[in-house]
Design a protein around this motif. Structure first.
Motif, mmCIF file in Angstrom:
data_model
loop_
_atom_site.group_PDB
_atom_site.id
_atom_site.type_symbol
_atom_site.label_atom_id
_atom_site.label_comp_id
_atom_site.label_asym_id
_atom_site.label_seq_id
_atom_site.Cartn_x
_atom_site.Cartn_y
_atom_site.Cartn_z
ATOM 1 N N GLY A 199 0.815 -1.212 0.000
ATOM 2 C CA GLY A 199 0.000 0.000 0.000
ATOM 3 C C GLY A 199 0.846 1.259 0.000
ATOM 4 O O GLY A 199 2.075 1.220 0.007
ATOM 5 N N PRO A 200 0.183 2.438 0.003
ATOM 6 C CA PRO A 200 0.903 3.700 -0.092
ATOM 7 C C PRO A 200 1.745 3.992 1.154
ATOM 8 O O PRO A 200 1.431 3.533 2.255
ATOM 9 N N LYS A 201 2.795 4.769 0.941
ATOM 10 C CA LYS A 201 3.631 5.215 2.057
ATOM 11 C C LYS A 201 2.901 6.306 2.829
ATOM 12 O O LYS A 201 2.191 7.130 2.258
ATOM 13 N N LEU A 202 3.063 6.301 4.145
ATOM 14 C CA LEU A 202 2.420 7.294 4.998
ATOM 15 C C LEU A 202 3.297 8.535 5.078
ATOM 16 O O LEU A 202 4.463 8.467 5.478
ATOM 17 N N VAL A 203 2.732 9.662 4.678
ATOM 18 C CA VAL A 203 3.458 10.928 4.648
ATOM 19 C C VAL A 203 2.613 11.986 5.344
ATOM 20 O O VAL A 203 1.395 11.831 5.494
ATOM 21 N N PRO A 204 3.223 13.085 5.804
ATOM 22 C CA PRO A 204 2.427 14.149 6.415
ATOM 23 C C PRO A 204 1.317 14.614 5.466
ATOM 24 O O PRO A 204 1.537 14.795 4.270
ATOM 25 N N GLY A 205 0.117 14.777 6.033
ATOM 26 C CA GLY A 205 -1.050 15.124 5.234
ATOM 27 C C GLY A 205 -1.923 13.937 4.891
ATOM 28 O O GLY A 205 -3.026 14.102 4.372
ATOM 29 N N PHE A 206 -1.435 12.723 5.204
ATOM 30 C CA PHE A 206 -2.206 11.491 4.989
ATOM 31 C C PHE A 206 -3.249 11.380 6.098
ATOM 32 O O PHE A 206 -2.926 11.494 7.284
ATOM 33 N N CYS A 207 -4.507 11.131 5.732
ATOM 34 C CA CYS A 207 -5.591 11.006 6.710
ATOM 35 C C CYS A 207 -6.354 9.704 6.458
ATOM 36 O O CYS A 207 -6.666 9.382 5.319
ATOM 37 N N ILE A 208 -6.668 9.002 7.547
ATOM 38 C CA ILE A 208 -7.286 7.697 7.423
ATOM 39 C C ILE A 208 -8.267 7.465 8.565
ATOM 40 O O ILE A 208 -8.018 7.890 9.694
ATOM 41 N N ALA A 209 -9.396 6.840 8.270
ATOM 42 C CA ALA A 209 -10.330 6.384 9.296
ATOM 43 C C ALA A 209 -10.012 4.921 9.576
ATOM 44 O O ALA A 209 -10.086 4.089 8.678
ATOM 45 N N ILE A 210 -9.637 4.640 10.813
ATOM 46 C CA ILE A 210 -9.237 3.296 11.217
ATOM 47 C C ILE A 210 -10.387 2.697 12.011
ATOM 48 O O ILE A 210 -10.790 3.239 13.041
ATOM 49 N N GLU A 211 -10.952 1.550 11.530
ATOM 50 C CA GLU A 211 -12.162 1.035 12.173
ATOM 51 C C GLU A 211 -12.239 -0.485 12.166
ATOM 52 O O GLU A 211 -12.884 -1.084 11.311
#
Length: 278
Positions: A199-211
């Motif tokens: 999957g994509p690399k996590l960078v500043p500005g990345f937003c995700i709903a974790i559920e």
């Protein structure tokens, strides 16, 4: 395409997240024996109006409620109505969302109605919530999406097996990107599927709903005739927890937690980012 947010956009999502937190407080307090799920929906609507925010669930794909109210063996997407009366001993997932200045936040929590719940239900909720926080703690610069999935699944798999035999990690539903829309790329599995890559690399500005959504039995589900309500195939009860999270230059910010995630993340050795709203 993964939408990367500016600090100013993250601040607006934080404002929406605080509205969601207020919705949860009000609805959880009202989730008592004798209340209907429609009562909770009306309370959520009032909180939204009081904060000048808009609902992101109402009308989404035709959904008729401001929140999702999922009781017992309903995993997600339960529709609020007058017919569903909460009873002592029920467990309900309250999934809520809000829009502020065009920016979204989304979160869910599991609430125990009344008293007398079996210990394994409390443990199910604890395991589900803590797996979410393990996933949130993996939202770090340089990690990839799969690291969040691995943290969630790993936490659940390490827990003692319940009397029912196992924890079922629901397979058909998961987390999602969030920002200018409620559901965006990427889709987040709550387990590792090596066929999907890292999957994509996590960078500043990345937003995700974790559920994470976890049952006391099967991970498999089906949708009822209303085309929304999702139940476990074997009737086992489930738990659902969710937070919206932004990765900033200073680390993760839990947009829908009142303290930004500071207290819980500290237990994982992670420092939450400063709150852009002070």
């Amino acid at each position: 395409m993964v939408e990367i947010k500016t600090p100013e956009q993250i601040a607006k999502m934080r404002a929406a997240g605080l509205v969601v937190a207020a919705m949860h407080r009000a609805c959880a307090a009202a989730a008592v024996p004798g209340a209907t799920t429609k009562d909770l929906d009306e309370i959520a609507a009032k909180v939204l109006a009081d904060h000048g925010a808009k609902p992101n669930f109402l009308g989404y794909g035709g959904f008729p409620g401001n929140i999702c109210t999922s009781v017992n063996d309903v995993v997600v997407h339960g529709i609020p109505d007058r017919a569903t009366v909460l009873r002592d001993g029920d467990v309900i997932s309250i999934d809520a969302g809000a829009i502020v200045d065009g920016w979204h936040a989304d979160a869910a929590l599991t609430v125990f109605v009344g008293s007398g719940h079996a210990a394994e239900l409390h443990e199910l909720s604890r395991v589900t919530e803590e797996s979410m926080w393990a996933g949130i703690a993996a939202v770090r610069k340089g990690n990839r999406l799969v690291d969040i999935s691995a943290a969630i699944e790993g936490y659940i798999r390490r827990q003692p097996r319940p009397a029912a035999g196992k924890y079922g990690i629901v397979e058909e539903y998961g987390g999602h990107g969030i920002g200018s829309q409620m559901h965006m790329d990427p889709h987040l599995l709550n387990y590792v599927d090596k066929r999907r890559g890292r999957g994509p690399k996590l960078v500043p500005g990345f937003c995700i709903a974790i559920e994470p959504m976890v049952s006391l039995g099967t991970p498999r589900t089906h949708v009822l005739a209303d085309e929304w309500t999702v139940k476990t195939d074997d009737g086992s009860w489930s738990s659902h927890w969710e937070h919206s999270v932004a990765l900033t230059e200073a680390g993760p910010l839990v947009l829908t937690a009142p303290d930004g995630g500071r207290e819980k993340l500290a237990g994982y050795g992670v420092t939450a980012a400063p709150d852009p709203l002070g």
